[in-house]
Design a protein around this motif. Structure first.
Motif, mmCIF file in Angstrom:
data_model
loop_
_atom_site.group_PDB
_atom_site.id
_atom_site.type_symbol
_atom_site.label_atom_id
_atom_site.label_comp_id
_atom_site.label_asym_id
_atom_site.label_seq_id
_atom_site.Cartn_x
_atom_site.Cartn_y
_atom_site.Cartn_z
ATOM 1 N N GLU A 225 -64.728 63.462 31.015
ATOM 2 C CA GLU A 225 -65.756 63.434 30.362
ATOM 3 C C GLU A 225 -66.658 62.118 31.277
ATOM 4 O OE1 GLU A 225 -65.736 63.660 26.364
ATOM 5 O OE2 GLU A 225 -67.587 63.885 26.384
ATOM 6 N N ASP A 258 -70.994 66.873 28.652
ATOM 7 C CA ASP A 258 -71.640 67.013 27.497
ATOM 8 C C ASP A 258 -73.070 66.563 27.430
ATOM 9 O OD1 ASP A 258 -72.409 65.316 25.307
ATOM 10 O OD2 ASP A 258 -70.269 65.752 24.631
ATOM 11 N N HIS A 261 -74.785 63.488 26.924
ATOM 12 C CA HIS A 261 -74.794 62.465 27.564
ATOM 13 C C HIS A 261 -75.180 61.983 29.226
ATOM 14 C CE1 HIS A 261 -70.431 61.912 26.130
ATOM 15 N NE2 HIS A 261 -70.825 61.715 25.344
ATOM 16 N N HIS A 285 -69.015 70.221 26.642
ATOM 17 C CA HIS A 285 -68.854 69.972 25.449
ATOM 18 C C HIS A 285 -70.609 70.620 24.874
ATOM 19 C CE1 HIS A 285 -65.498 66.863 24.763
ATOM 20 N NE2 HIS A 285 -65.331 68.116 25.103
ATOM 21 N N ASP A 325 -68.988 69.337 20.605
ATOM 22 C CA ASP A 325 -69.023 68.296 20.541
ATOM 23 C C ASP A 325 -69.974 67.831 19.338
ATOM 24 O OD1 ASP A 325 -68.176 65.618 20.191
ATOM 25 O OD2 ASP A 325 -68.374 65.507 21.972
#
Ligand SMILES: C[C@H](O)[C@H](O)[C@@H](O)C(=O)CO
Ligand SMILES: [Mn+2]
Length: 417
Positions: A225, A258, A261, A285, A325
């Protein structure tokens, strides 16, 4: 809500969708096979059970002090099962290493073993819940700004050992549950201010990963990740998107996307078709960034809808794993699970209900007006009646009815903590 009312609305929806070539019964079947991997860390603000009393570090942060967070493994399990009882379908649970069953003892990260997760394996079996896993590089005396990319060999070796052990634990979980356990590697490594050693840290991270992934396993799958920046690590992230995209493509590994991110204007949805040409699978995520990677509760917003649409359009339902997440301590934490999980499901449902064949036909015939018009009209179609029917068939509350269920649990359980 009266079931007959839901069924009536569903029957109308079924006809409306049939008229545009979409089979809602098939979609409901697909929804039944759509499994989220719920993150265990929303229940306790990413605290875990390591028993060392430190604070959350590693560039991530939880705000809020809403009463009733899970204080131990039993409370966490009870909370998660209750949240799951309000979400249609069957779902996985994503564990972090710091959520091991350490029996009240302090077990350092380079000492973790399968035995610390045996009770989770048993719990998963008893509760029809498959498990996924994460190594944990944050909230530890040796976390600092650098873990796997640390020039100090002692610290780097410590985190390499931790990661190897986490992979062995994941393998044991996967074997026991008869389904691969997906293990995510995310490390926060980075720099608050300017660095003149970008290459060196990335060389170190690459070397650490090569050592960690050298052992091949049959019952677990790895994913890596990336992140654009961490709090207090704003100027440089060793494991950037470019770094991990190249690493995963070269090593035929899964990438974790994610949604919090990336740069705020970057489309994560657009990465799906690009990456799936070069890596075997993706882990998601699903989060909700607000200005920065603030891990707000997932909602049915445009970026999330786009993401799921792209997965369906790429025919990649089985090549994606659907982790959540986020961690928000400002509101009822069980409610947060339910809102985020249902939102992700609704995004997937809408994506599956798209009349893709017609839209693609229009596109190939250069009928731009028709394509855009149908895309717009899809927003007005009665997809919510299909979601309600999905809830009824799974015996969970329909619509806003789950609010009362969450409030009841708060009154009877979490408010007493
Ligand atoms: C707790 C998680 O591992 C963490 O959120 C990580 O996946 C991440 O996204 C950090 O920003
Ligand atoms: Mn993440």
């Amino acid at each position: 809500m009266k079931t007959e009312l839901v069924t009536k609305a569903y029957e109308v929806a079924k006809e409306r969708y049939a008229a545009i070539g979409v089979d809602t019964e098939k979609v409901l079947e697909q929804m039944q096979n759509f499994h989220l991997s719920m993150h265990c860390w929303q229940a306790d603000d990413v605290a875990g059970f390591e028993n060392q009393g430190g604070s959350l570090t590693g560039g991530i942060q939880v705000n809020g002090n809403y009463p009733g967070k899970a204080r131990n493994i039993d409370e966490l399990r009870t909370d998660i099962l209750y949240a799951k009882s309000l979400i249609p379908g069957t779902h996985r649970l994503n564990l972090h290493e710091i959520y091991g069953d350490f029996g009240g003892k302090y077990v350092d990260r380079d000492q973790c073993e399968v035995e610390h997760f045996q009770s989770w394996i048993d719990w998963g079996k008893e509760n029809n819940t498959l498990l996924d896993f994460n190594s944990t590089s944050f909230s530890h005396a040796k976390s600092g700004d650098l873990s796997l990319a640390n020039p100090d060999k002692g610290i780097r070796d410590f985190w390499i050992e931790h990661s190897k052990r986490c992979r062995a634990i994941s393998e044991a979980i996967g074997k026991a549950q008869g389904d691969p356990c997906i293990m995510n590697t995310w490390v926060h490594d980075g720099s608050k201010d300017l660095t003149v050693n970008r290459l060196m840290y990335r060389e170190l991270l690459k070397d650490s990963l090569d050592q960690i992934f050298a052992q091949k396993y049959d019952n677990m799958k790895d994913c890596v990740e990336s992140k654009v920046f961490g709090i207090g690590l704003e100027s440089y992230t060793v494991g950037s998107n470019d770094f991990y995209t190249a690493y995963a493509a070269k090593n035929n590994m899964m990438i974790t996307l994610d949604t919090g991110h990336f740069h705020p204007t970057e489309s994560v949805a657009d990465k799906v078709s690009a990456m799936l040409l070069f890596v075997p699978e993706l882990m998601l995520h699903v989060s909700r960034p607000v200005r920065w990677d603030s891990d707000h509760v997932t909602i049915m917003d445009d970026p999330t809808m786009d993401l799921f649409s792209e997965i369906v359009r790429a025919g990649a339902l089985d090549r994606v794993h659907y982790g959540l997440d986020y961690f928000d301590g400002t509101l009822n934490r069980i409610g947060a699970y339910v809102i985020g999980s249902r939102a992700a499901q609704k995004c997937m449902l809408r994506a599956l209900l798209e009349p893709l064949a017609t839209l693609r036909k229009y596109e190939l015939e250069d009928k731009k007006f028709q394509r855009l018009a149908l895309l717009e009209e899809c927003k007005n179609m009665p997809w919510n009646a299909v979601y309600d029917e999905f809830c009824v068939r799974n015996n969970v509350p329909v619509g806003e009815e789950y609010l009362a269920a969450v409030e009841k649990y708060e009154a009877e359980v979490t408010s007493k903590r």
